[in-house]
Design a protein around this motif. Structure first.
Motif, PDB file in Angstrom:
ATOM      1  N   GLU A   1       2.620   1.773  -3.385  1.00  0.00           N
ATOM      2  CA  GLU A   1       1.751   2.348  -4.407  1.00  0.00           C
ATOM      3  C   GLU A   1       1.505   3.822  -4.132  1.00  0.00           C
ATOM      4  OE1 GLU A   1      -2.389   2.520  -6.607  1.00  0.00           O
ATOM      5  OE2 GLU A   1      -2.189   2.383  -4.441  1.00  0.00           O
TER       6      GLU A   1
ATOM      7  N   ASP B   1       0.836  -1.202   0.000  1.00  0.00           N
ATOM      8  CA  ASP B   1       0.000   0.000   0.000  1.00  0.00           C
ATOM      9  C   ASP B   1       0.871   1.252   0.000  1.00  0.00           C
ATOM     10  OD1 ASP B   1      -1.904   1.953   0.360  1.00  0.00           O
ATOM     11  OD2 ASP B   1      -2.936   0.937   1.983  1.00  0.00           O
TER      12      ASP B   1
ATOM     13  N   ASP C   1      -3.504  -3.109  -4.191  1.00  0.00           N
ATOM     14  CA  ASP C   1      -2.075  -2.958  -3.922  1.00  0.00           C
ATOM     15  C   ASP C   1      -1.578  -3.932  -2.861  1.00  0.00           C
ATOM     16  OD1 ASP C   1      -3.393  -1.695  -1.826  1.00  0.00           O
ATOM     17  OD2 ASP C   1      -2.649   0.302  -2.306  1.00  0.00           O
TER      18      ASP C   1
ATOM     19  N   PHE D   1      -5.588  -0.625  -8.857  1.00  0.00           N
ATOM     20  CA  PHE D   1      -4.335  -0.659  -8.108  1.00  0.00           C
ATOM     21  C   PHE D   1      -4.539  -0.143  -6.687  1.00  0.00           C
ATOM     22  CE2 PHE D   1      -2.112  -0.916 -12.248  1.00  0.00           C
ATOM     23  CZ  PHE D   1      -1.231  -1.936 -11.943  1.00  0.00           C
ATOM     24  N   ASP D   2      -5.411   0.856  -6.526  1.00  0.00           N
ATOM     25  CA  ASP D   2      -5.678   1.386  -5.193  1.00  0.00           C
ATOM     26  C   ASP D   2      -6.317   0.325  -4.300  1.00  0.00           C
ATOM     27  OD1 ASP D   2      -4.823   4.035  -5.877  1.00  0.00           O
ATOM     28  OD2 ASP D   2      -6.697   4.292  -6.950  1.00  0.00           O
TER      29      ASP D   2
END
Length: 229
Positions: free
Chosen positions: A178, A175, A205, A201-202
């Protein structure tokens, strides 16, 4: 000077996006768990769709990269998404792999939920203010504790404490990684695919970081099932 405890108004503002996040999760979690339970082609199709979505977002992020570095950035995105995808496919395809992937997902999800809830409620010192100003030490510790506890409920074995802690810590590191990437690119979210969460991706991650580690843990467990053996 220590940070004062948040007031009720501050807590309300901190949870302003909770409803949208919960609604998105209510749709996405059953889809993921259903595909996981079905396995086989259904699980493979879900992984392929996620890979395609991740690559779409990564291509969008590449617009923030200078042209000369864009091919390397795109290649890094392929590796970033493909390695965890392969790990998830391999884990699920093993005999008894359903419980391994379920354990992984539950630990990562509950780590994320725990960090969000504890961090918003307790506040306190920032975990990495230069990377992600919203994350706190209390949230990281709360996420670790809640993630490991949730993993124990799935595993029903104290032997799962160490693998659960490793997966929880790695997911939080993913996290942060990212967040560091988005900060460097000057974007808030990787995309707008998921309401309340930003992009894939959020949302993924932590799973992307933890899946290869879970595969390694499974191999270290003498190829046994479950991965905490």
């Amino acid at each position: 000077m220590p940070e004062s405890p948040p007031t009720s108004g501050e807590r309300s503002r901190r949870f302003h996006d909770l409803g949208l996040r919960a609604a998105s999760a209510a749709v996405l979690v059953p889809v993921a768990l259903g595909a996981l339970a079905w396995g086989g082609l259904v699980w493979a199709v879900l992984l392929v769709l996620l890979f395609a979505g991740l690559m779409w977002e990564w291509a969008g992020l590449s617009r923030h990269i200078v042209s000369a570095a864009r091919p390397r950035f795109l290649l890094a995105g392929v590796v970033y998404a493909a390695v965890p995808g392969a790990a998830l496919a391999w884990l699920r395809d093993r005999p008894g792999g359903l419980i391994d992937v379920l354990f992984l997902l539950v630990v990562v999800w509950m780590t994320d939920i725990g960090a969000y809830a504890v961090g918003r409620l307790a506040g306190g010192p920032k975990l990495a203010p230069a990377i992600s100003p919203g994350k706190t030490v209390s949230g990281a510790v709360g996420g670790l504790v809640i993630g490991v506890a949730a993993g124990l409920l799935v595993a029903r074995s104290p032997a799962a404490i160490l693998p659960g802690a490793i997966i929880s810590i790695v997911s939080q590191a993913g996290d942060l990684a990212e967040s560091a990437l988005k900060r460097r690119l000057g974007v808030k979210d990787s995309g707008r695919t998921i309401p309340g969460h930003g992009g894939l991706f959020d949302r993924l991650d932590g799973v992307l970081a933890a899946a290869p580690v879970a595969a390694v843990l499974a191999l270290l467990a003498q190829g046994g099932v479950p991965l905490w053996r």
